[in-house]
Write an enzyme that holds these catalytic residues in place. Structure first.
Site, PDB file in Angstrom:
ATOM      1  N   GLY A  82       0.837  -1.299  -0.115  1.00 38.13           N
ATOM      2  CA  GLY A  82       0.023   0.055   0.040  1.00 38.13           C
ATOM      3  C   GLY A  82       0.825   1.274   0.030  1.00 38.13           C
ATOM      4  N   ARG A 146       1.252  -5.871  -4.849  1.00 37.93           N
ATOM      5  CA  ARG A 146       1.503  -7.010  -3.505  1.00 37.93           C
ATOM      6  C   ARG A 146       1.868  -8.328  -4.013  1.00 37.93           C
ATOM      7  NH1 ARG A 146      -0.295  -4.589   1.140  1.00 37.93           N
ATOM      8  NH2 ARG A 146      -1.988  -2.716   0.696  1.00 37.93           N
ATOM      9  N   ASP A 177       6.216  -7.563   4.864  1.00 39.06           N
ATOM     10  CA  ASP A 177       6.214  -8.528   3.648  1.00 39.06           C
ATOM     11  C   ASP A 177       6.803  -8.211   2.553  1.00 39.06           C
ATOM     12  OD1 ASP A 177       4.239 -10.306   5.059  1.00 39.06           O
ATOM     13  OD2 ASP A 177       2.483  -9.099   4.432  1.00 39.06           O
ATOM     14  N   LYS A 203       8.820   1.095   4.626  1.00 38.90           N
ATOM     15  CA  LYS A 203       7.425   1.830   4.353  1.00 38.90           C
ATOM     16  C   LYS A 203       6.306   1.169   5.104  1.00 38.90           C
ATOM     17  CE  LYS A 203       5.079   0.221   1.800  1.00 38.90           C
ATOM     18  NZ  LYS A 203       3.482  -0.514   1.960  1.00 38.90           N
ATOM     19  N   THR A 204       5.542   1.791   5.772  1.00 40.93           N
ATOM     20  CA  THR A 204       4.309   1.468   6.124  1.00 40.93           C
ATOM     21  C   THR A 204       3.559   2.460   7.210  1.00 40.93           C
ATOM     22  OG1 THR A 204       2.817  -0.111   7.409  1.00 40.93           O
ATOM     23  CG2 THR A 204       5.179   0.042   7.975  1.00 40.93           C
ATOM     24  N   ASP A 206       1.348   1.875   9.178  1.00 40.16           N
ATOM     25  CA  ASP A 206       1.056   1.196  10.314  1.00 40.16           C
ATOM     26  C   ASP A 206       2.213   1.471  11.421  1.00 40.16           C
ATOM     27  OD1 ASP A 206      -1.132   0.671   8.547  1.00 40.16           O
ATOM     28  OD2 ASP A 206      -0.667  -1.482   8.612  1.00 40.16           O
TER      29      ASP A 206
END
Length: 555
Positions: A82, A146, A177, A203-204, A206
């Protein structure tokens, strides 16, 4: 020109680099730290990563360097998973670094994530193209994807494409991942005697890709500032009308870092932290009890309004629901043929028939729309085996169960207030936004630093920038071995090496600060209104870091 005035102004911003990265590459000296170990499952990981396990932590300092390259570089870059604000600045940093090293160096972007690498679907990222994306949000310069690189055929294809394009290195920008993919590719290339380096970039939004050395993943700063502005607006709306309960689900597939940060920034009346739910083994009914208690007490004070924050991944942290999802998943994986061509109602019948008695009771106790969404979340697992938890409208589940509980209390004369809920889901609004000053600087530094790692002949590392609570010029640059972040997890019935998600630390300062204040936030209207992300103005506002980083890096 199809561009906004804001974008035109924003592209004038020049990202700041750590002082060490401003030096000539020949004057950046590599310092080796101690050899590292994985988080857990060390023996299994040593067997899997025979060529890249246990590498030392790297830092850079001023001094003489012996670079591994003297000629122009060919670098491939992949945006994976994402989007997160700042991805384009990682690419800008890579581009500027390789061009500084040798103006004839080339940067290739693989389209659509890892699939672009496997299919050799790429474009050369030129100066004019890069310039049009500097300091912008999104991953649209080459798009993301993905696809999981996990089979021998995939590894061979990746190697073939890398050699076909004479690549010296591949940089993978992604989350846990995606960086697992990076670690596996680095090992495969090394095992086959190929001198093609692989570097990861954290990167994220979250913020679940981190350890003592990776202080935060990029995008978290920008996204949480955007969500906090929106939540602050809802807090103001609640205070203005005094009749709505706003239930806000926040993106964050597993960890509750986003929810916790937004709570620290806005002071909602209720914020659920998934990790606490799991640690205390709270049932769904107990969570509803706690929320109803706050709603009832506020009503007695004449406050029939409030704001609730719910993390997206909460459903997987409620022990009974997590066990239910795992059992549903197991049933599907073992009986996949029976489900082919069936509609959702027929699928439900098969699941109910095969569930254990206890789990059948848990499943059937849920509202019907949640029963169906749980099935859909299992059918729509991503290539890495992750449930599609955003399919499960946890905020609507809570609203329905609270409404039912309050109706019963009203019949018994125990509740005389009013309850008018409004549900929201904030996620996509923050993923592709213009990066904040922090993310613009951080991402540019991560990309530039990735090239310095490559020039020093390193592979299987994640680009690392530390001391993020200081001015960017004082940040520390280096690299962290990807295997250090890993453990073995079960995916689709098999144990596989995966980067372990970093969850909220219940002993950490951010959570303790939240616990210290949440009871008074619950009953008093102590809302904060952070306002929008600031890009222009005094440094105090435009360069502000997250509450999470302020607390975690407090000396």
């Amino acid at each position: 020109m199809n561009t906004s005035l804001f974008k035109q102004e924003r592209q004038k911003y020049i990202p700041k680099l750590p002082n060490i990265l401003k030096k000539d590459f020949n004057n950046i000296s590599l310092v080796y730290g101690e050899n590292t170990e994985a988080i857990q499952d060390r023996q299994a990981l040593k067997e899997f990563f025979k060529n890249t396990y246990g590498l030392p932590i790297i830092s850079f300092t001023e001094g003489e360097s012996s670079l591994s390259f003297s000629k122009a570089l060919n670098i491939g870059i992949i945006l994976s998973g994402g989007p997160a604000p700042g991805g384009h600045n990682v690419i800008s940093g890579v581009f500027d670094a390789i061009k500084k090293f040798n103006p004839n160096s080339k940067l290739f972007g693989f389209k659509g994530g890892p699939l672009g690498l496997l299919e050799n679907d790429k474009i050369e990222l030129t100066e004019s193209l890069i310039n049009s994306y500097r300091n912008t949000g999104g991953f649209d310069i080459v798009s993301s994807g993905r696809t999981k690189i996990e089979t021998e055929e995939h590894y061979n294809k990746a190697l073939f494409v890398a050699k076909e394009n004479n690549l010296n290195a591949i940089i993978i920008i992604g989350g846990d991942d995606s960086n697992t993919n990076a670690a596996i590719l680095a090992e495969y290339f090394k095992k086959n005697g190929e001198n093609i380096q692989v570097i990861g970039v954290p990167k994220t939004i979250d913020a679940d890709l981190r350890n003592d050395h990776i202080e935060i993943s990029f995008g978290f700063d920008s996204a949480t500032k955007i969500y906090s502005e929106l939540i602050g607006n809802l807090c103001r709306d609640a205070m203005s009308t005094k009749k709505y309960w706003h239930f806000v689900k926040l993106m964050g597939r597993s960890a509750s870092h986003v929810a916790l940060e937004c709570a620290l920034k806005t002071h909602p009346n209720i914020c659920i932290v998934s990790e606490e739910v799991l640690a205390k083994k709270k049932t769904l009914s107990e969570i509803i009890d706690e929320m109803v208690s706050v709603i009832l007490k506020r009503s007695l004070n004449g406050d029939n309004f409030g704001v609730v924050i719910v993390p997206e991944g909460l459903i997987e942290f409620i022990p009974e629901v997590k066990s239910l999802m795992l059992e549903l998943c197991d049933i599907f994986d073992k009986n996949e043929g029976e489900f082919k061509g069936l509609n959702i109602e027929k699928m439900k019948e098969i699941f109910v028939a095969k569930l254990s008695d206890y789990m059948k009771g848990v499943y059937l106790s849920l509202p019907l729309f949640i029963q169906f969404e749980l099935i859909k979340s299992i059918l729509e697992r991503d290539p890495h085996g992750n449930f599609n938890v955003s399919r499960v409208p946890t905020e609507k589940l809570f609203i329905e169960m609270i409404q039912s509980r309050l109706n019963d209390m009203k019949k018994r004369g125990e509740y005389k207030g009013s309850f008018t809920p409004v549900d929201h889901f904030f996620g996509y609004e923050g993923r592709s936004a213009f990066p904040s000053n922090f993310d613009s600087d951080y991402c540019y530094s991560l990309g530039y630093n990735a090239v310095v790692l490559i020039l020093n002949g390193l592979t299987g590392y994640m680009s690392c920038i530390k001391n993020l609570n200081l001015k960017p010029t004082d940040w520390i640059a280096g690299g962290v071995p990807l295997t250090m972040l890993m453990n073995m997890e079960e995916r689709y019935g098999e144990k596989k090496p995966v980067i372990k998600k970093a969850l909220v630390d219940l002993e950490g300062r951010p959570f303790k600060e939240f616990v210290k204040n949440r009871d008074k936030w619950a009953l008093n209207n102590l809302y904060l209104y952070p306002g929008p992300v600031q890009y222009f103005g005094s440094s105090e506002i435009v360069d502000e870091i997250t509450e999470t980083l302020k607390l975690e890096l407090l000396k």
